[in-house]
Design an enzyme around this catalytic site. Sequence first.
Site, PDB file in Angstrom:
ATOM      1  N   ALA A  11      -3.988  11.668  -2.431  1.00 22.84           N
ATOM      2  CA  ALA A  11      -2.927  12.121  -1.521  1.00 22.84           C
ATOM      3  C   ALA A  11      -2.710  11.155  -0.364  1.00 22.84           C
ATOM      4  CB  ALA A  11      -3.247  13.514  -0.998  1.00 22.84           C
ATOM      5  N   ARG A  16      -2.713   1.655   6.831  1.00 21.85           N
ATOM      6  CA  ARG A  16      -2.916   0.240   7.141  1.00 21.85           C
ATOM      7  C   ARG A  16      -2.283  -0.687   6.099  1.00 21.85           C
ATOM      8  NH1 ARG A  16      -9.145   0.013   8.157  1.00 21.85           N
ATOM      9  NH2 ARG A  16      -9.109   2.068   7.217  1.00 21.85           N
ATOM     10  N   THR A  79     -10.803  14.695   2.803  1.00 18.37           N
ATOM     11  CA  THR A  79     -11.147  14.723   1.373  1.00 18.37           C
ATOM     12  C   THR A  79     -11.559  16.124   0.912  1.00 18.37           C
ATOM     13  OG1 THR A  79     -13.319  13.895   2.050  1.00 18.37           O
ATOM     14  CG2 THR A  79     -11.788  12.293   1.155  1.00 18.37           C
TER      15      THR A  79
END
Length: 463
Positions: A11, A16, A79
């Site tokens: 997901a 970055r 997570t």
Amino acid sequence: MSECCAVILAAGQGKRMRSDLPKPMFEVLGVPMLDWVISACEESGITDICVVTGYNHEVIEKHLDGKYTTVLQTERKGTGHAVMMAKDWLSERRDKNVLILNGDAPFIDRETILAALWQHEHKDDDVTVITAEIADPHGYGRIIRTSGGISAIVEEKDATDEQKFIREVNSGTYWFRTDKLLSALDRLRPNNAQSEYYLTDTIYILLGEGCRANAYTSPNPDTVLGANDRRGLLMLNDKARMVIINRLLDEGVEFVCTDGVMIGKNVRVGAGTKILPGVIITGSSQIGENCVIGPDCLIDNTSVGNGTVLNCVQSHDSTVGNNVKIGPWVQLRPGTKIDDGVKIGDFVEIKNSTIGTNTAVAHLTYIGDSDVGSGVNFGCGVVTVNYDGKAKFRTTIGDNAFIGCNTNLVAPVTVGNAAYTGAGSTITRDVPDGALAVERADTRIVEGFGVKRLHDRITKNRT
Ligand code: UD1
Ligand code: CA
């Protein structure tokens, strides 16, 4: 192997990366990281897979094309939260072991997955974390070992200075007993430096409930490597590239210099083949033995026989036979089939066509939607005129035909066996076997024309 399933966490955005692409869709050697992870599952015999999507989830859904279950995580809260999205799916698999994997760590491998499962089942553990010892553990969750197993995973941002020295890190891949994972997810709270639901916190939650937690240390330290930014992605590409080149070296493939060489993980190359600089081979390409590939080739989903030379060739979804010589500066577009002993020279494009054995297409020619026999000779500058602006038509050329320089073959058209076309002809009708077709005006000679022009120029310059 007992019945198993897998959940892949995909997901994340990967801020970055500075891109709209979901991070697991970034490619390593031309294959999305997510596909590397899926392949590792399938190679381990796990086909019951659920992918958690989130950021720009449509991209991943389109890519997976309905082959796997997907669940949506609308907000990225960590997570652990991502796994919660698969709760219903997991509830239907309570009695199984589930493998949880990160979609941004492509080098997890079959051996590691299966060895960890073996340990998980034989030690009768409730969770087995796959770990590795790496030289630079910065950024990874650190494994806190106890005498009998592990006590926690501590994230970089939450680690004490002392814990930061630990070099055994969490790969992000775990075997869980599904029922135990589900009960731990219910107890997960976002009490950490980032206010996220950490999947890693399930370890101490399970231990607190009297469950068993352990780690399996993979002998392959690359299993943990993930890409959090573009520099990390480049590093993964470099690693994967050299792993494959090293495997090919062991298999008898010759590299004079590996500059610009990139070979995909599903590519096969036969012994005795030499790969020159600037060669990219991708997809499910297969190269035979004793070929010379390069310099500067892009070979995608193409199968090449033995003893073939490809010099500066771009080829997609095509088949090339044995002892063929192609290049330099040739493009083979999808659906091309080149038989044994063919020679193709510079500036030739071939699309959706078959070229029979020992045929020669030496220079500056376009062959599209054509069936060409064997022993045919193409002069310089032949064009199959396959498109009338509305539809495409096929050209058929028989064995041993001779196509004169600058012939246009206006399809649909057939040139018979051993037939000839005169140079500069535009052929609009079928040419019978053994005949010659010439379609051009007779040469007209105007005596003295050039002399008069030259004279005019000279006198004009004087005045
Ligand atoms: C995670 C682990 C860390 C481990 C590392 C290995 C946690 C808390 N930490 O850290 O111990 O060493 O992986 O690479 O689990 N994702 C979602 N939804 C979210 C957040 C993440 O689906 O809300 C997905 C990401 O797309 C990615 C995976 O989960 O594929 C890992 O997320 P990431 O944020 O990269 O975790 P790390 O900080 O690398
Ligand atoms: Ca990561």
